[in-house]
Scaffold this active site. Structure first.
Site, PDB file in Angstrom:
ATOM      1  N   LEU A 115       0.786  -1.156  -0.035  1.00 55.49           N
ATOM      2  CA  LEU A 115       0.081   0.004  -0.037  1.00 55.49           C
ATOM      3  C   LEU A 115       0.865   1.122  -0.031  1.00 55.49           C
ATOM      4  O   LEU A 115       1.980   1.193   0.585  1.00 55.49           O
ATOM      5  CB  LEU A 115      -0.958  -0.062   1.192  1.00 55.49           C
ATOM      6  CG  LEU A 115      -1.877  -0.971   1.186  1.00 55.49           C
ATOM      7  CD1 LEU A 115      -2.783  -0.879   2.713  1.00 55.49           C
ATOM      8  CD2 LEU A 115      -3.025  -0.836   0.388  1.00 55.49           C
ATOM      9  N   ASP A 116       0.553   2.067  -0.484  1.00 59.07           N
ATOM     10  CA  ASP A 116       1.433   3.651  -0.617  1.00 59.07           C
ATOM     11  C   ASP A 116       1.577   3.902   0.714  1.00 59.07           C
ATOM     12  O   ASP A 116       0.611   3.721   1.724  1.00 59.07           O
ATOM     13  CB  ASP A 116       0.518   4.704  -1.531  1.00 59.07           C
ATOM     14  CG  ASP A 116       0.484   4.474  -2.924  1.00 59.07           C
ATOM     15  OD1 ASP A 116       1.419   3.500  -3.526  1.00 59.07           O
ATOM     16  OD2 ASP A 116      -0.328   4.859  -3.797  1.00 59.07           O
TER      17      ASP A 116
END
Length: 282
Positions: A115-116
């Site tokens: 995930l960013d």
């Protein structure tokens, strides 16, 4: 030690490892935490109600599930999944590595997906390279559902829709949609409007493909960039974070074959723009 405890405690493998990790087990009044600690005939094993070794707190992480093969967590916005270089940044990967090594110094974890940094939500790590490869090689078949919620700028006119484009990356590492078919990686994003007013819309977003920054690019293409996402066209900063959250992850367990679903709440800041309104996010 592990086989001895499994036999006498009548508990599951993970429960016994947790007891060890918390420092609740002693051999001849000496606390032990390793499951492969040698045990000699005549030694006295005792178990205390409270651990002598305080488990280190995890920063920006909640463990939702752990077994012998995988760890599923809820990551907070602002925490890196894994370091992009040799920096000393705190990451989910580094913390979970320390977590699994409390029971065995040789334990490791393996990245399955990311995930960013500024995206919160559910993500999964493997505890062996074999499980990692099983998950990654069969990702589309194993993952039954990936659902995000996105707070975007402006009122989205259509109640639902699908965005399809070919994504490419600039030299400055920014993704964009190519206007030419087959020019880049094909990306498909489905969305449904949950709430909206003049300033913001709350969308449920489902990924058919998992490309880098896919949702962020497609929301900019839609003309409704994600709140707080200055890199992809947002003008607002009121949220104090990126308005993107991985809410649901549903997958077939790589070893047991069972369907596992993890669902988290919509972050409260995403609902603040709609306080007092009668429609509800389902």
């Amino acid at each position: 030690m592990l086989s001895f405890l499994l036999e006498h405690l009548k508990s599951g493998r993970n429960a016994v490892k947790s007891i060890l990790g918390r420092g609740q087990v002693s051999i001849d009044e000496k606390v032990v935490t390793k499951f492969n600690e040698p045990l000699q005939p005549g030694q006295i094993v005792s178990i205390s109600k409270e651990g002598a070794v305080a488990a280190p707190s995890l920063t920006g992480i909640n463990i939702l599930h752990e077994d012998d093969d995988i760890i599923v967590i809820r990551k907070e916005a602002g925490l890196l999944s894994i370091a992009t270089d040799k920096s000393d940044d705190l990451t989910a990967y580094r913390q979970l590595t320390e977590h699994v090594r409390r029971t065995d110094a040789l334990n490791r974890i393996f990245v399955v997906h990311r995930l960013d940094r500024d995206t919160s939500g559910v993500m999964m790590f493997a505890k062996s390279e074999e499980v990692q490869q099983t998950l990654q090689n069969n990702w589309k078949e194993n993952v039954q559902e990936r659902v995000y919620v996105a707070l975007v700028e402006g009122k989205v006119a259509q109640e639902e829709g699908t965005l399809s484009s070919w994504l490419k990356e600039t030299k400055t590492l920014k993704m964009y949609s190519s206007s030419r078919p087959n020019d880049g990686q094909h990306a498909i994003t489905h969305y449904k409007r949950l709430k909206s007013n003049r300033e913001f819309s709350l969308l449920e977003v489902r990924l058919e493909t998992g490309r880098k920054n896919q949702i962020r690019v497609h929301m900019e293409d839609l003309g409704h960039p994600i709140a707080g996402d200055r890199k992809y066209g947002a003008r607002t900063r009121d949220l104090g974070r990126l308005g993107l959250h991985a809410r649901v992850l549903s997958f077939i367990h790589p070893t047991t074959g069972k369907l596992m679903t993890f669902e988290t709440d919509i972050p409260k800041p995403f609902l603040y723009p709609f306080r007092g309104e009668t429609t509800s996010a389902q």
